[in-house]
Scaffold this motif. Structure first.
Motif, PDB file in Angstrom:
ATOM      1  N   GLY A 173       0.886  -1.035   0.077  1.00 30.14           N
ATOM      2  CA  GLY A 173       0.029  -0.099   0.026  1.00 30.14           C
ATOM      3  C   GLY A 173       0.775   1.420  -0.087  1.00 30.14           C
ATOM      4  N   VAL A 174       1.917   1.220   0.609  1.00 27.08           N
ATOM      5  CA  VAL A 174       2.723   2.427   0.932  1.00 27.08           C
ATOM      6  C   VAL A 174       3.475   2.623  -0.698  1.00 27.08           C
ATOM      7  CG1 VAL A 174       4.855   3.184   1.789  1.00 27.08           C
ATOM      8  CG2 VAL A 174       3.154   2.466   3.301  1.00 27.08           C
ATOM      9  N   ILE A 175       3.994   1.437  -1.262  1.00 22.09           N
ATOM     10  CA  ILE A 175       4.236   1.677  -2.642  1.00 22.09           C
ATOM     11  C   ILE A 175       3.418   2.196  -3.456  1.00 22.09           C
ATOM     12  CG2 ILE A 175       5.243   0.265  -4.596  1.00 22.09           C
ATOM     13  CD1 ILE A 175       6.491  -1.808  -2.626  1.00 22.09           C
ATOM     14  N   GLY A 176       2.033   1.954  -3.332  1.00 21.85           N
ATOM     15  CA  GLY A 176       1.158   2.666  -4.357  1.00 21.85           C
ATOM     16  C   GLY A 176       0.879   3.956  -4.021  1.00 21.85           C
ATOM     17  N   LEU A 177       0.876   4.109  -2.500  1.00 24.72           N
ATOM     18  CA  LEU A 177       0.802   5.764  -2.252  1.00 24.72           C
ATOM     19  C   LEU A 177       2.317   6.557  -2.726  1.00 24.72           C
ATOM     20  CD1 LEU A 177      -0.794   7.923  -0.665  1.00 24.72           C
ATOM     21  CD2 LEU A 177       0.464   7.164   1.526  1.00 24.72           C
ATOM     22  N   ARG A 178       3.172   6.145  -2.641  1.00 28.07           N
ATOM     23  CA  ARG A 178       4.379   6.705  -2.898  1.00 28.07           C
ATOM     24  C   ARG A 178       4.372   6.869  -4.720  1.00 28.07           C
ATOM     25  NH1 ARG A 178       9.562   4.601   0.264  1.00 28.07           N
ATOM     26  NH2 ARG A 178       8.638   5.377   2.214  1.00 28.07           N
ATOM     27  N   GLY A 179       3.721   6.006  -5.440  1.00 29.66           N
ATOM     28  CA  GLY A 179       3.524   5.956  -6.672  1.00 29.66           C
ATOM     29  C   GLY A 179       2.468   7.108  -7.048  1.00 29.66           C
ATOM     30  N   LEU A 180       1.631   7.153  -6.392  1.00 29.10           N
ATOM     31  CA  LEU A 180       0.449   8.320  -6.705  1.00 29.10           C
ATOM     32  C   LEU A 180       1.115   9.567  -6.417  1.00 29.10           C
ATOM     33  CD1 LEU A 180      -2.667   6.719  -5.333  1.00 29.10           C
ATOM     34  CD2 LEU A 180      -2.329   7.134  -7.737  1.00 29.10           C
ATOM     35  N   ARG A 181       1.746   9.860  -5.420  1.00 34.10           N
ATOM     36  CA  ARG A 181       2.454  11.161  -4.989  1.00 34.10           C
ATOM     37  C   ARG A 181       3.628  11.294  -6.124  1.00 34.10           C
ATOM     38  NH1 ARG A 181       3.250  10.678   1.600  1.00 34.10           N
ATOM     39  NH2 ARG A 181       1.071  10.973   2.068  1.00 34.10           N
TER      40      ARG A 181
END
Length: 79
Positions: free
Chosen positions: A62-70
């Motif tokens: 989930g953190v990887i996905g959040l960082r990708g969106l940011r």
């Protein structure tokens, strides 16, 4: 990373958190988890370890996905 992939990873992380927290609540309430003397059974220990590891991996995803969106957002504002 594309937005679709980032959203998928973030969604997976959230879903994983919900699923594994619910699993641990149900595991705790299960009669199979506790011996008659009140100690934890091997069933409980093994499944708790499984849940903890899966929760941690889901959080990382989930953190990887959040960082990708940011990162995508910062690319759009920089352009």
């Amino acid at each position: 990373m594309s937005s679709k992939v980032a959203w998928f990873l973030l969604g997976f992380g959230i879903w994983s958190g919900i699923i594994w927290i619910t699993f641990v609540k149900n595991l705790w309430a299960s009669d199979n988890s506790w011996a008659p003397d009140g100690s934890a059974t091997a069933f409980f220990v093994v499944h708790l370890i499984l849940a903890i590891v899966s929760f941690i991996l889901g959080t990382i995803i989930g953190v990887i996905g959040l960082r990708g969106l940011r990162a995508r957002k910062s690319e759009k504002t920089a352009a």
